[in-house]
Enzyme design. Structure first.
Site, PDB file in Angstrom:
ATOM      1  N   TYR A 168       3.720  -0.459  17.285  1.00 40.09           N
ATOM      2  CA  TYR A 168       2.648  -0.986  16.513  1.00 40.09           C
ATOM      3  C   TYR A 168       1.453  -0.141  16.695  1.00 40.09           C
ATOM      4  CZ  TYR A 168      -1.848  -3.131  15.486  1.00 40.09           C
ATOM      5  OH  TYR A 168      -3.160  -3.460  15.346  1.00 40.09           O
ATOM      6  N   LYS A 193      -0.282   2.766  14.363  1.00 38.48           N
ATOM      7  CA  LYS A 193      -1.767   2.881  14.024  1.00 38.48           C
ATOM      8  C   LYS A 193      -2.206   4.226  14.334  1.00 38.48           C
ATOM      9  CE  LYS A 193      -3.982  -0.188  12.846  1.00 38.48           C
ATOM     10  NZ  LYS A 193      -4.439  -0.655  11.272  1.00 38.48           N
ATOM     11  N   THR A 197      -7.419  -0.072  15.636  1.00 40.58           N
ATOM     12  CA  THR A 197      -7.219  -0.799  16.736  1.00 40.58           C
ATOM     13  C   THR A 197      -7.535  -0.296  18.177  1.00 40.58           C
ATOM     14  OG1 THR A 197      -5.839  -2.153  18.158  1.00 40.58           O
ATOM     15  CG2 THR A 197      -4.803  -0.326  16.894  1.00 40.58           C
ATOM     16  N   ASP A 198      -7.925  -0.703  19.081  1.00 41.48           N
ATOM     17  CA  ASP A 198      -8.362  -0.149  20.562  1.00 41.48           C
ATOM     18  C   ASP A 198      -6.899   0.020  21.262  1.00 41.48           C
ATOM     19  OD1 ASP A 198      -7.452  -2.731  21.344  1.00 41.48           O
ATOM     20  OD2 ASP A 198      -9.281  -3.136  22.315  1.00 41.48           O
ATOM     21  N   GLU A 199      -5.681  -0.584  20.616  1.00 37.62           N
ATOM     22  CA  GLU A 199      -4.475  -0.262  21.343  1.00 37.62           C
ATOM     23  C   GLU A 199      -4.025   1.256  21.235  1.00 37.62           C
ATOM     24  OE1 GLU A 199      -1.562  -3.067  20.876  1.00 37.62           O
ATOM     25  OE2 GLU A 199      -2.971  -4.717  20.991  1.00 37.62           O
ATOM     26  N   ILE A 242       0.755  -1.312   0.110  1.00 37.73           N
ATOM     27  CA  ILE A 242      -0.076  -0.035  -0.037  1.00 37.73           C
ATOM     28  C   ILE A 242       1.031   1.196  -0.057  1.00 37.73           C
ATOM     29  CG2 ILE A 242      -2.367  -1.064   1.048  1.00 37.73           C
ATOM     30  CD1 ILE A 242      -1.191   0.280   3.794  1.00 37.73           C
TER      31      ILE A 242
HETATM   32  P1  NAD Z   1      -2.708  -9.883   9.671  1.00 33.64           P
HETATM   33  O1  NAD Z   1      -1.297  -9.606  10.155  1.00 33.64           O
HETATM   34  O2  NAD Z   1      -3.093 -11.103   9.958  1.00 33.64           O
HETATM   35  O3  NAD Z   1      -2.834  -9.498   8.180  1.00 33.64           O
HETATM   36  C1  NAD Z   1      -2.106  -8.226   7.579  1.00 33.64           C
HETATM   37  C2  NAD Z   1      -2.250  -8.303   6.161  1.00 33.64           C
HETATM   38  O4  NAD Z   1      -1.911  -7.112   5.367  1.00 33.64           O
HETATM   39  C3  NAD Z   1      -1.547  -9.599   5.566  1.00 33.64           C
HETATM   40  O5  NAD Z   1      -2.224 -10.379   4.611  1.00 33.64           O
HETATM   41  C4  NAD Z   1      -0.391  -8.855   4.910  1.00 33.64           C
HETATM   42  O6  NAD Z   1       0.295  -9.544   3.931  1.00 33.64           O
HETATM   43  C5  NAD Z   1      -0.781  -7.489   4.612  1.00 33.64           C
HETATM   44  N1  NAD Z   1       0.061  -6.386   4.383  1.00 33.64           N
HETATM   45  C6  NAD Z   1       1.097  -6.340   5.379  1.00 33.64           C
HETATM   46  N2  NAD Z   1       1.970  -5.139   5.014  1.00 33.64           N
HETATM   47  C7  NAD Z   1       1.333  -4.826   3.772  1.00 33.64           C
HETATM   48  C8  NAD Z   1       1.726  -3.702   2.991  1.00 33.64           C
HETATM   49  N3  NAD Z   1       2.654  -2.853   2.983  1.00 33.64           N
HETATM   50  N4  NAD Z   1       0.823  -3.683   1.789  1.00 33.64           N
HETATM   51  C9  NAD Z   1      -0.140  -4.464   1.385  1.00 33.64           C
HETATM   52  N5  NAD Z   1      -0.530  -5.515   2.508  1.00 33.64           N
HETATM   53  C10 NAD Z   1       0.321  -5.708   3.459  1.00 33.64           C
HETATM   54  O7  NAD Z   1      -3.499  -8.657  10.471  1.00 33.64           O
HETATM   55  P2  NAD Z   1      -5.134  -8.759  11.045  1.00 33.64           P
HETATM   56  O8  NAD Z   1      -5.091  -9.272  12.350  1.00 33.64           O
HETATM   57  O9  NAD Z   1      -5.900  -9.499   9.984  1.00 33.64           O
HETATM   58  O10 NAD Z   1      -5.413  -7.355  11.236  1.00 33.64           O
HETATM   59  C11 NAD Z   1      -5.896  -6.462   9.891  1.00 33.64           C
HETATM   60  C12 NAD Z   1      -6.074  -5.034  10.420  1.00 33.64           C
HETATM   61  O11 NAD Z   1      -6.945  -5.018  11.522  1.00 33.64           O
HETATM   62  C13 NAD Z   1      -4.973  -4.354  10.861  1.00 33.64           C
HETATM   63  O12 NAD Z   1      -4.897  -2.928  10.435  1.00 33.64           O
HETATM   64  C14 NAD Z   1      -4.940  -4.327  12.159  1.00 33.64           C
HETATM   65  O13 NAD Z   1      -4.166  -3.283  12.691  1.00 33.64           O
HETATM   66  C15 NAD Z   1      -6.421  -4.125  12.587  1.00 33.64           C
HETATM   67  N6  NAD Z   1      -6.822  -4.952  13.803  1.00 33.64           N
HETATM   68  C16 NAD Z   1      -6.626  -6.125  14.154  1.00 33.64           C
HETATM   69  C17 NAD Z   1      -6.917  -6.663  15.322  1.00 33.64           C
HETATM   70  C18 NAD Z   1      -6.942  -7.968  15.632  1.00 33.64           C
HETATM   71  O14 NAD Z   1      -7.003  -8.648  16.969  1.00 33.64           O
HETATM   72  N7  NAD Z   1      -6.041  -8.719  15.003  1.00 33.64           N
HETATM   73  C19 NAD Z   1      -7.871  -6.020  16.184  1.00 33.64           C
HETATM   74  C20 NAD Z   1      -8.022  -4.654  15.891  1.00 33.64           C
HETATM   75  C21 NAD Z   1      -7.886  -4.103  14.688  1.00 33.64           C
HETATM   76  O1  DAU Z   2      -6.522  -5.170  20.730  1.00 34.19           O
HETATM   77  C1  DAU Z   2      -6.362  -5.187  19.595  1.00 34.19           C
HETATM   78  C2  DAU Z   2      -5.012  -5.733  19.002  1.00 34.19           C
HETATM   79  O2  DAU Z   2      -4.966  -7.101  19.372  1.00 34.19           O
HETATM   80  C3  DAU Z   2      -4.727  -5.665  17.684  1.00 34.19           C
HETATM   81  O3  DAU Z   2      -4.600  -4.272  17.060  1.00 34.19           O
HETATM   82  C4  DAU Z   2      -3.285  -6.360  17.206  1.00 34.19           C
HETATM   83  O4  DAU Z   2      -3.053  -6.332  15.716  1.00 34.19           O
HETATM   84  C5  DAU Z   2      -3.440  -7.939  17.795  1.00 34.19           C
HETATM   85  O5  DAU Z   2      -2.229  -8.417  17.494  1.00 34.19           O
HETATM   86  C6  DAU Z   2      -3.858  -7.848  19.202  1.00 34.19           C
HETATM   87  O6  DAU Z   2      -2.752  -7.286  19.917  1.00 34.19           O
HETATM   88  P1  DAU Z   2      -2.424  -8.049  21.394  1.00 34.19           P
HETATM   89  O7  DAU Z   2      -1.003  -7.470  21.836  1.00 34.19           O
HETATM   90  O8  DAU Z   2      -3.443  -7.533  22.530  1.00 34.19           O
HETATM   91  O9  DAU Z   2      -2.469  -9.370  20.791  1.00 34.19           O
HETATM   92  P2  DAU Z   2      -1.630 -10.913  21.011  1.00 34.19           P
HETATM   93  O10 DAU Z   2      -2.354 -12.113  20.747  1.00 34.19           O
HETATM   94  O11 DAU Z   2      -0.210 -10.563  20.458  1.00 34.19           O
HETATM   95  O12 DAU Z   2      -1.424 -10.957  22.734  1.00 34.19           O
HETATM   96  C7  DAU Z   2      -2.732 -11.056  23.458  1.00 34.19           C
HETATM   97  C8  DAU Z   2      -2.049 -10.801  24.981  1.00 34.19           C
HETATM   98  O13 DAU Z   2      -1.586 -12.233  25.328  1.00 34.19           O
HETATM   99  C9  DAU Z   2      -1.246  -9.794  25.389  1.00 34.19           C
HETATM  100  O14 DAU Z   2      -1.411  -9.346  26.595  1.00 34.19           O
HETATM  101  C10 DAU Z   2       0.020 -10.557  25.325  1.00 34.19           C
HETATM  102  C11 DAU Z   2      -0.136 -11.918  25.792  1.00 34.19           C
HETATM  103  N1  DAU Z   2       0.763 -12.922  25.129  1.00 34.19           N
HETATM  104  C12 DAU Z   2       0.997 -13.085  23.845  1.00 34.19           C
HETATM  105  C13 DAU Z   2       1.548 -14.090  23.295  1.00 34.19           C
HETATM  106  C14 DAU Z   2       1.734 -14.015  21.463  1.00 34.19           C
HETATM  107  C15 DAU Z   2       1.342 -14.115  26.129  1.00 34.19           C
HETATM  108  O15 DAU Z   2       1.027 -14.141  27.261  1.00 34.19           O
HETATM  109  N2  DAU Z   2       2.073 -15.066  25.435  1.00 34.19           N
HETATM  110  C16 DAU Z   2       2.373 -14.952  23.938  1.00 34.19           C
HETATM  111  O16 DAU Z   2       2.978 -15.906  23.624  1.00 34.19           O
END
Ligand code: NAD
Ligand code: DAU
Length: 363
Positions: free
Chosen positions: A160, A164, A135-137, A62
């Site tokens: 991160y 965001k 994200t809520d983060e 992107i």
């Molecule tokens: P993910 O890491 O599983 O997927 C990210 C995707 O983006 C991948 O397909 C990757 O190839 C693509 N990507 C990475 N860099 C890119 C670039 N420069 N150009 C084009 N594509 C690229 O992430 P996810 O968990 O599916 O999260 C998707 C979105 O939702 C993110 O913006 C994340 O911040 C947001 N989000 C995630 C969570 C969560 O819990 N996973 C919660 C709230 C918001």
């Molecule tokens: O809140 C939304 C966010 O949630 C998204 O924006 C992010 O993309 C997504 O990755 C997620 O972030 P977190 O850091 O909350 O998710 P994660 O799954 O990495 O970790 C969840 C919790 O678990 C966090 O408190 C860290 C803890 N953890 C994580 C891993 C990978 C562990 O205790 N052990 C682990 O090995």
């Protein structure tokens, strides 16, 4: 004219779930997924969708302005849904630069392309929408009480979440400065099928199945608000259909869980599923209870203590709410990882093993 939708990051966990939903919900729309296919992106997440006549896949970043501008010119997008991001907090601690490049410069590039296409010359914002998935983060951490609302000040604590937050600010600025038709969503932690196994839930499911250590950071009492991925996709669709331009919508599961409790629940589900199925027990042999594998390891740097979303606004104004019960959603998720071993075996080879060693080797 059929609606033209650009979904960035559509080969990732949430983006692929949303792409599936949109192609079902709007069968007449033309959908383009733009994805760089980083370690987290995987075409197999899109499966059969790749064969649909109204679906196009473009590999690219992107942040690649010529590519993004070309796509806007050729396809005349009405709607952009921006999922593309570097999304893993631990990786942002190990190496923040790419987070700035993708999350900040990438979002900026998309905004500029939309501005060029929709707001200059003969362009028009009639029927146009740029939905930014965040994200809520960005709100930082909560104490024992309280919730994040749309008015909570931004206090990001990891590279991160800082990247965001910067992207959210740019999106806001493009609305106020140029009148670009944007909407931002800030969602809590997602779980479900196709989540890359570096995140808590899939990592613990796979390690529990394999009988390997379950590394819980710190005291395991950090709290997240978990939402099943298809509930998040339904919320974004509601925003696409009815959201007000320039607004922000918080999305959450009203489901606060302590990390260690989630890991214990996964252990119970895996123990039960393997004990009820002799074939599965042979595939994943383990004697005793898997909760014995829980290992408290060094905490994440800057580890946010608690997240909890107040999703009253989207519930009241757009009529959306999360519907998946957590235990049921977790059982479905564990079953999906059991049934899709080739998928996770393929993604945890190579680069992932290097990351795993760096992240957990010395913990
Ligand atoms: P993910 O890491 O599983 O997927 C990210 C995707 O983006 C991948 O397909 C990757 O190839 C693509 N990507 C990475 N860099 C890119 C670039 N420069 N150009 C084009 N594509 C690229 O992430 P996810 O968990 O599916 O999260 C998707 C979105 O939702 C993110 O913006 C994340 O911040 C947001 N989000 C995630 C969570 C969560 O819990 N996973 C919660 C709230 C918001
Ligand atoms: O809140 C939304 C966010 O949630 C998204 O924006 C992010 O993309 C997504 O990755 C997620 O972030 P977190 O850091 O909350 O998710 P994660 O799954 O990495 O970790 C969840 C919790 O678990 C966090 O408190 C860290 C803890 N953890 C994580 C891993 C990978 C562990 O205790 N052990 C682990 O090995």
């Amino acid at each position: 004219m059929a609606e033209n939708i650009l979904i960035t990051g559509g080969a990732g966990f949430i983006g692929s779930n949303f792409t599936r939903r949109i192609l079902k919900n709007r069968p007449e729309a033309r959908v383009t997924v733009l994805d760089k296919l980083t370690y987290a992106g995987n075409l197999s997440n899109l499966g059969d969708l790749m064969k649909k006549p109204n679906f196009d896949f473009e590999k690219g970043g992107i942040e690649n302005a010529p590519l993004v501008e070309r796509l806007f010119t050729e396809r005349d997008f009405d709607t952009v849904v921006n999922f593309a991001a570097e999304s893993h907090v631990d990786r942002s601690i190990l190496g923040p630069k790419v987070f700035l490049e993708t999350n900040i410069m990438g979002t900026f590039t998309l905004l500029e392309a939309a501005r060029g296409a929709w707001l200059s010359g003969s362009g028009s914002i009639e029927g146009k929408r740029f939905i930014h998935v965040s994200t809520d983060e960005v709100y930082g951490t909560l104490g024992e009480t309280g919730y994040f609302t749309e008015d909570t000040p931004y206090r990001p604590n990891s590279p991160y979440s800082a990247s965001k937050a910067a992207s959210d600010h740019l999106v806001r600025a493009y609305y106020h400065t140029y009148g670009l038709p944007v909407i931002t969503t800030n969602c809590s932690n997602n779980y479900g099928p196709y989540q890359f196994p570096e995140k808590l839930i899939p990592l613990m499911i796979i390690n529990a199945l394999k009988g390997e250590k379950l590394p819980v950071y710190g005291d395991g009492a950090n709290i997240r608000d978990w939402i099943y991925v298809s509930d998040h996709s339904a919320a974004i669709l509601a925003v696409m259909n009815k959201g007000q331009l320039g607004e922000v919508y918080n999305i959450g599961g009203r489901n606060e869980q302590k990390n260690v409790d989630i890991v214990k629940l996964i252990c119970e589900i895996v123990d039960k599923m393997t004990s009820e199925d002799p074939e599965l027990a042979r595939e994943y042999p383990f004697s005793g209870r898997r909760s014995e594998l829980i290992t408290f390891v060094a905490d994440r740097a800057g580890h946010d203590r608690r997240y909890a979303i107040d999703s009253t606004k989207i519930e009241r104004e757009l009529g959306w709410q999360a519907t998946t019960d957590f235990t049921h959603g977790m059982e479905k998720t564990v079953r999906w990882y059991i049934n899709n071993r080739p998928w996770w075996e393929a993604v945890i080879s190579g680069e992932y093993m290097k990351y795993y060693e760096e992240q957990y080797g010395k913990r």
